[in-house]
Design an enzyme around this catalytic site. Structure first.
Site, mmCIF file in Angstrom:
data_model
loop_
_atom_site.group_PDB
_atom_site.id
_atom_site.type_symbol
_atom_site.label_atom_id
_atom_site.label_comp_id
_atom_site.label_asym_id
_atom_site.label_seq_id
_atom_site.Cartn_x
_atom_site.Cartn_y
_atom_site.Cartn_z
ATOM 1 N N ASN A 59 0.918 -1.184 0.110
ATOM 2 C CA ASN A 59 0.089 -0.052 0.113
ATOM 3 C C ASN A 59 0.761 1.242 0.150
ATOM 4 O OD1 ASN A 59 -2.828 -1.125 0.430
ATOM 5 N ND2 ASN A 59 -1.669 -2.145 1.828
ATOM 6 N N GLU A 60 1.237 1.716 -1.108
ATOM 7 C CA GLU A 60 1.995 2.741 -1.319
ATOM 8 C C GLU A 60 1.408 4.045 -1.065
ATOM 9 O OE1 GLU A 60 5.160 2.304 -2.016
ATOM 10 O OE2 GLU A 60 5.352 0.714 -3.624
ATOM 11 N N PRO A 61 2.206 5.170 -0.771
ATOM 12 C CA PRO A 61 1.480 6.479 -0.432
ATOM 13 C C PRO A 61 0.329 6.953 -1.342
ATOM 14 C CG PRO A 61 3.828 6.757 -0.243
ATOM 15 C CD PRO A 61 3.617 5.404 -0.920
ATOM 16 N N SER A 117 -2.714 5.332 -0.692
ATOM 17 C CA SER A 117 -3.564 4.296 -0.470
ATOM 18 C C SER A 117 -4.628 4.724 0.658
ATOM 19 C CB SER A 117 -3.042 3.169 -0.071
ATOM 20 O OG SER A 117 -1.812 2.616 -0.876
ATOM 21 N N THR A 123 10.253 1.914 -3.725
ATOM 22 C CA THR A 123 10.066 0.817 -3.358
ATOM 23 C C THR A 123 10.641 -0.475 -4.197
ATOM 24 O OG1 THR A 123 7.826 1.142 -2.455
ATOM 25 C CG2 THR A 123 8.089 -0.862 -2.947
#
Length: 640
Positions: free
Chosen positions: A157-159, A161, A176
């Protein structure tokens, strides 16, 4: 919550090392499994991948083998999987889980759930919905294990999300992908997409345990634990969980308020070290030189008790200024025939035996190339030991170019590979090698020779005696791979023997705050153990142990015990030295190697340290390399 945790919005347990945290979490999992077995229902675990949970899985395996913990009553759901990788791919998370846990315990294969990275794109949405239904059908996740990425992601869940996000396909953040480049032998090979549980899915678990080790996680952990609830840092959403907790080591916790500004959370004992930390922090916040801080500055910024304990601002300022000034030295090996009462290094003996350890080629150069150059100019006897070959960090295209170069100059094999190992064998292997195939022993050896040649050229530039540049090729590295290293007595014997042979007056090491499963982290623990075995020997009584900074962030002046200034010319030598590690220039800094950003990071850190000293009112320098005396470890070594 107690007084020290008042700024923390996620309950956080801090342990001296990851071992203590892992023991607590593994014991909790064992208690959960056995308790639910008595109730007649399975324990449902949410599992994570990456380097962080490796120690936890090893402890669970130990509990299974030595204490009879059975996993037959356990159902697992993994957080995520790279999209496009088959289950048997060496970097797939399915393969990771089998190698790190599933193959070593008695969990039924039908109870294991890892997202499928090969689902046709048109079926991904339905597949993800079905993954959610399976979790619910199992009774929901009882305990979810998560790590935290440097972007603040949990799972993938990247920035950006949302708090209500569910299992889905996501595009991976650039940072990432760069962090994963080490495992994929280059960023270009890292998949661009993944399937991940959503934040909302994670928050539905009955309990969530976030694990974090090493100083590289400190800044983002502070944002998640103490910062606002924000999609920019998805891990911050764990603040909403009624039964979430962070389990972290001291290195990862170092940016939390209770460690950065302990005087802001309650009464403190004003030790000299803490007083220095507070004064430097106040001067930095107010952008004032130390000697210009006033009584009002202290009183208005919560430091009135410091003045009560230590006297007026005037006397305190002078004391701290002098302490900072005394850390600065152009003589890292000690200045002969000089008063050394206020110097970090004793004057005698005038010529010292110095032992410098580099976990992989380039690590020590990034941290202390200028100091190495200075030590040799001052005629100290420097032994530079590379602990590992660094061959895992050499991309295939660099090996191809080296083969081509050797063929161009008419050399059919390097000296160290005479006999049956010929360049045409290597060329054939590279030609037939898929992107993610393991390197053969011959290819790893050749890549190690590439790094060795670069290291020698670099050391020669620094003025080191090449006969005293050693390549130890420790077995833990040569027999392993990233996330699958296992150190043994073989490694210790080599290190202990070297220390006993050199009997150094100074030792330089790094890795005390590194992630424990990383090469620097393993190397530091091995050196600490080797020195512990030498504790009773006479040479250890006078041996100073210095930590040099990693390239991740500059140390604050209050953390530094020795600051070695570099002139513009010396900084230029350092940068030239770094560029001799050619095979690393095309890679990313998170391979533990050099990129267009990593050499700049080292330069910027050295310049930033000099600027911080300057802003505190001390002399202005071009750059400064920084060191901490590892007093605590040195005491422990000698007490063993």
């Amino acid at each position: 919550m107690n007084e020290t945790e008042q700024h923390e919005r996620i309950p956080t347990s801090v342990f001296q090392s990851s071992d203590g945290a892992v023991h607590i979490v593994a014991t909790s999992i064992a208690r959960l499994i056995r308790g639910l077995l008595d109730e007649g229902r399975p324990a449902v675990l949410g599992l994570a991948t990456g380097s962080t949970p490796v120690k936890l899985y090893r402890e669970l395996i130990r509990l299974h083998r030595e204490e009879g913990l059975s996993f037959r009553n356990v159902v697992t759901f993994n957080l995520d999987e790279y999209y496009g990788l088959p289950p048997n791919h060496p970097e797939s998370y399915r393969h990771f889980m089998e190698v790190q846990l599933f193959n070593h315990i008695d969990i039924p294969s039908e109870n294991v759930h890892v997202p499928d990275g090969l689902i046709p794109r048109s079926e991904v949405f339905a597949y993800c919905q079905d993954y959610e239904r399976k979790i619910l059908a199992a009774g929901g996740i009882d305990l979810q294990i998560v790590g935290i990425g440097r972007t603040g992601h949990i799972g993938f869940n990247e920035p950006g999300s949302g708090i209500d996000s569910r299992t889905r396909m996501v595009a991976l953040d650039r940072l990432t992908r760069r962090d994963a480049a080490r495992d994929f032998r280059g960023e270009a090979n890292v998949p661009s997409y993944a399937i991940t549980m959503g934040v909302g899915t994670i928050l539905q678990a009955k309990e969530v345990a976030l694990l974090a080790w090493g100083e590289s996680k400190a800044a983002i952990l502070r944002q998640a634990v103490e910062g606002p609830l924000t999609e920019t840092v998805p891990a911050s959403f764990l603040q909403r969980h009624p039964n979430g907790r962070c389990y972290v080591d001291e290195a990862a916790a170092r940016e939390l308020t209770r460690y950065r500004f302990p005087w802001k959370v309650g009464p403190v004992d004003w030790s000299p070290e803490l007083s220095r930390k507070a004064v430097v922090s106040l001067a930095s916040d107010l952008k004032k030189p130390v000697l210009r801080l006033s009584d009002e500055d202290y009183a208005e910024n919560g430091l009135a008790t410091l003045l009560v304990e230590t006297g007026s601002a005037y006397s305190l300022n002078i004391r701290i200024f002098n302490e900072l000034q005394h850390t600065i030295t152009g003589w890292p090996g000690g200045k002969p025939n000089a008063d050394d009462s206020n110097r970090p290094v004793p004057a005698d003996p005038a010529q010292k035996r110095v032992l410098v350890f580099g976990p992989e080629p380039l690590d020590a150069e990034l941290g202390m190339a200028g100091t190495l150059h200075r030590l040799r100019r001052h005629q100290h006897e420097v032994t530079f030991a590379y602990l590992t070959s660094g061959n895992l960090g050499v991309p295939d295209n660099e090996a191809r170019m080296a083969i081509s170069l050797l063929n161009e100059v008419g050399v059919d094999r390097p000296t160290e590979m005479r006999g049956t190992h010929r360049l045409d064998q290597l060329a054939e292997q590279l030609e037939n090698k898929a992107s993610f195939d393991e390197d053969s022993p011959l290819l790893r050896q050749f890549k190690g020779l590439i790094r060795r040649a670069e290291a020698r050229a670099s050391c020669q530039l620094l003025g080191l005696d090449l006969a005293a540049v050693l390549f130890l090729d420790l077995p833990f590295y040569e027999k392993g791979r990233y996330r699958q290293f296992h150190s043994t007595d073989e490694d210790l014997i080599v290190l202990r023997g070297l220390c006993q042979r050199i009997q150094p007056h100074q030792i330089y090491i790094t890795g005390s705050g590194a992630e424990p499963g990383s090469v620097p982290g393993i190397s530091f623990q091995l050196i600490a153990s080797a020195l512990g075995q030498c504790a009773g020997e006479d040479w250890m009584k006078a041996c100073q142990i210095w930590l040099y900074a990693s390239s991740e962030r500059p140390w604050s002046p209050d953390e530094i015990n020795m600051a070695v200034p570099l002139s513009p010319a010396e900084l230029a030598v350092k940068l030239d030295c770094l560029f001799h590690h050619r095979s690393q220039r095309s890679q990313t800094p998170f391979l533990g190697v050099l990129s267009g950003e990593s050499w700049q990071q080292a330069e910027n850190n050295n310049r930033a340290t000099a600027q911080r000293y300057d802003r505190l009112g001390l002399a202005e320098y071009e750059a400064i390399e920084s060191f901490r005396q590892h007093k605590e470890a040195a005491t422990k070594f000698r007490e063993r």
